[in-house]
Design an enzyme around this catalytic site. Structure first.
Site, PDB file in Angstrom:
ATOM      1  CG  ASN A   9     -18.231  -0.664 -38.094  1.00 30.37           C
ATOM      2  OD1 ASN A   9     -19.021  -1.249 -37.365  1.00 30.37           O
ATOM      3  ND2 ASN A   9     -18.116   0.661 -36.767  1.00 30.37           N
ATOM      4  CE  LYS A  11     -19.743   3.347 -38.600  1.00 27.22           C
ATOM      5  NZ  LYS A  11     -19.273   4.577 -38.257  1.00 27.22           N
ATOM      6  CG  HIS A  97     -16.877   3.115 -33.825  1.00 29.97           C
ATOM      7  ND1 HIS A  97     -17.382   4.562 -34.114  1.00 29.97           N
ATOM      8  CD2 HIS A  97     -16.169   2.742 -35.082  1.00 29.97           C
ATOM      9  CE1 HIS A  97     -17.793   4.565 -35.317  1.00 29.97           C
ATOM     10  NE2 HIS A  97     -16.747   3.870 -35.968  1.00 29.97           N
ATOM     11  CD  GLU A  99     -20.250   5.382 -35.808  1.00 28.55           C
ATOM     12  OE1 GLU A  99     -20.895   4.513 -35.034  1.00 28.55           O
ATOM     13  OE2 GLU A  99     -20.367   6.440 -36.810  1.00 28.55           O
ATOM     14  CD  GLU A 169     -13.026   4.574 -37.409  1.00 31.84           C
ATOM     15  OE1 GLU A 169     -13.507   3.740 -38.550  1.00 31.84           O
ATOM     16  OE2 GLU A 169     -13.557   4.019 -36.759  1.00 31.84           O
ATOM     17  N   GLY A 175     -18.023   9.391 -41.912  1.00 32.39           N
ATOM     18  CA  GLY A 175     -19.489   9.926 -42.092  1.00 32.39           C
ATOM     19  C   GLY A 175     -19.141  10.813 -43.338  1.00 32.39           C
ATOM     20  CB  SER A 215     -14.488   9.385 -45.361  1.00 35.63           C
ATOM     21  OG  SER A 215     -15.607   9.936 -44.798  1.00 35.63           O
TER      22      SER A 215
HETATM   23  P1  13P Z   1     -17.320   6.066 -42.954  1.00 34.83           P
HETATM   24  O1  13P Z   1     -16.124   5.282 -43.338  1.00 34.83           O
HETATM   25  O2  13P Z   1     -18.576   6.110 -42.796  1.00 34.83           O
HETATM   26  O3  13P Z   1     -16.621   7.045 -42.067  1.00 34.83           O
HETATM   27  O4  13P Z   1     -17.612   5.557 -41.016  1.00 34.83           O
HETATM   28  C1  13P Z   1     -16.122   5.128 -40.497  1.00 34.83           C
HETATM   29  C2  13P Z   1     -16.249   4.508 -39.996  1.00 34.83           C
HETATM   30  O5  13P Z   1     -16.838   4.964 -38.511  1.00 34.83           O
HETATM   31  C3  13P Z   1     -15.950   2.615 -39.342  1.00 34.83           C
HETATM   32  O6  13P Z   1     -15.924   2.497 -37.745  1.00 34.83           O
END
Ligand code: 13P
Length: 253
Positions: A9, A11, A97, A99, A169, A175, A215
């Site tokens: 992803n 993002k 997601h 976010e 997640e 992150g 992560s």
């Molecule tokens: P990270 O791998 O940067 O922690 O993000 C995970 C994520 O949100 C994947 O959709």
């Protein structure tokens, strides 16, 4: 057969030129995927066509959008429909997601609508769920995440559900560098599979891929993916580095 999936992803990262360079780097990796293993790369909308062109012909490798709108078409300036994504022969779409839930107010009910329209146009949703830190600390993560599935997915037929990939997640692991342990991931994934089994039966539940996200890195992927109910990962930051994502792909079981 349940698929093992390494999903990237990206993002809202990378310029067009950087995206091109990263795809070129990924293409240098020898093709090692087994029949039940897939790679999916979720890129920003403007790069879908580029990713499709670069990855076409690459074995078991697919492209995803990171979102779609609830409506088929019309006067919705700035939105992108499932129909548009499908018309580019993009196969997957990430939905829900954390976010999007947090910054764009996407509720379980809205995500039920997005899931419906994605399926209507033949896209495979990668449906994200996961609890915030306060819920984990209160010990109520199992109910919280089960509720996300119930409110967004349980109206689907068994046939429709089998077309979905689920990504767990935990928000506190995204992150942050703070990965859930392989045991924590396995515990939640088993709970999610049981939740699916209670509604759709064990056979359907066993056929669904459940990915872990938060992560994931080259160094911890194989350990997390080794657990029986963890069918791969949805990877943010580490998917922007070809060598890291390559190691994550190699961590699939
Ligand atoms: P990270 O791998 O940067 O922690 O993000 C995970 C994520 O949100 C994947 O959709």
């Amino acid at each position: 057969m349940r698929q093992q999936i390494a999903a990237a992803n990206w993002k809202m990262n990378l310029s067009f030129q950087q995206a091109e360079a990263l795809l070129d780097e990924l293409l240098k990796k020898p093709e090692t995927l087994k029949a039940d293993q897939k790679v999916v790369i979720a890129v920003p909308f403007p790069y879908l066509q580029l990713a499709k062109a670069k990855l076409s012909g690459r074995k078991n490798t697919y492209v995803a959008a990171q979102n779609c709108f609830t409506k088929k078409s019309g006067a919705y300036t700035g939105e992108v429909s499932a129909e548009m994504i499908a018309s580019m022969e993009v196969e997957y779409v990430v939905l829900g997601h954390s976010e999007r839930r947090e910054y764009f107010g996407e509720s379980n009910a809205v995500l039920a609508e997005k899931t419906n329209i994605a399926l209507e146009f033949g896209l495979t949703p990668i449906f994200c769920c996961g609890e915030p830190l306060a819920i984990r600390e209160a010990g109520s993560q199992n109910d919280y995440v089960a509720q996300q599935l119930k409110e967004s997915l349980f109206h689907l037929s068994a046939d429709q559900l089998t077309k979905i990939v689920i990504a767990y997640e935990p928000i506190w692991a995204i992150g942050t560098g703070k990965t859930a342990t392989a045991d924590q991931a396995q515990e939640m994934h088993a709970h999610l599979r049981n939740t699916l089994a209670s509604q759709y039966g064990q056979e359907v539940a066993n056929s669904i891929s459940i990915l872990y996200g938060g992560s994931v890195k080259g160094a911890n992927a194989a350990d997390i993916f080794s657990r029986p109910d963890v069918d791969g990962g949805l990877v943010g930051g580490a998917s922007l580095v070809a060598a890291e994502f390559g190691q994550i792909i190699d961590g699939l079981k």
